[in-house]
Design a protein around this motif. Structure first.
Motif: not given
Length: 204
Positions: A162-166, A170-172, A179-182, A196-197
């Motif tokens: 989770l930390n890595t994705l932030l 990647l949420p941007d 692939t990112t969305t999945e 996302l919000d």
């Protein structure tokens, strides 16, 4: 010329204001990329005041780390207590804690500043503090939550994802790449829209 008095705000509130701003600046720029001037501007105060209160950028960073670790620990302990107080908990504790951890994204600086601290294991001061605080979190999962070592390891690994994705922002890219969305949908599940919000609001 006289400066506007800062004493109108209690020192404890001013300290939290600086730490909150520093968490975001350190989280986004890293320890070496951040400056006390950038942090002061983010907090809306003077740079000399930041230095007077914390002494050095290193001291400020370790205080940011302590604030972030304490927030995670408090969040976990409170979630465990609520789960145990329930007459018939309808979800496993691991899911309750996972949801509580994801909710911390609302204070983006907390998770990102932890990530920055964990990457500085080589540093004599920051590395030692980061190791100590990381093991505190592990012990809460093992002793307070009653997780077996393997379960605690899996939980921590998912938290690091989770930390890595932030950190990668990647949420941007949600909805722009399949692939990112999945990966985001699989990781955040029902909390994805909140993430996302929050990320969009804090990026403005």
């Amino acid at each position: 010329m006289n400066e506007t008095p800062i004493s109108r705000i209690p020192a404890s509130e001013r300290r939290e204001q600086i730490l909150a701003a520093a968490s975001i600046v350190f989280g986004e720029r890293g320890y070496f990329g951040a400056t006390t001037d950038q942090i002061a501007k983010a907090a809306g105060i003077s740079q000399p005041y930041v230095v007077r209160m914390f002494g050095s950028k290193e001291n400020l960073f370790t205080e940011v780390l302590s604030r972030a670790s304490d927030k995670v620990l408090t969040t976990f302990v409170e979630a465990i207590e609520r789960w145990r107080a329930s007459d018939s908990p309808d979800q496993p504790l691991s899911r309750i804690l996972g949801t509580a951890y994801v909710n911390l994204v609302e204070d983006r600086g907390i998770l990102l500043s932890l990530m920055q601290a964990f990457s500085m294991g080589h540093d004599a001061v920051i590395g030692e503090r980061a190791r100590r605080d990381f093991l505190k979190i592990y012990r809460v999962l093992r002793d307070d939550a009653g997780f077996a070592p393997e379960e605690a390891r899996t939980f921590l690994a998912e938290g690091m994802l989770l930390n890595t994705l932030l950190a990668l922002r990647l949420p941007d890219q949600y909805g722009l790449d399949q692939t990112t969305t999945e990966l985001l949908e699989c990781t955040f599940q029902t909390k994805l829209q909140m993430v996302l919000d929050t990320v969009v609001d804090q990026a403005r």
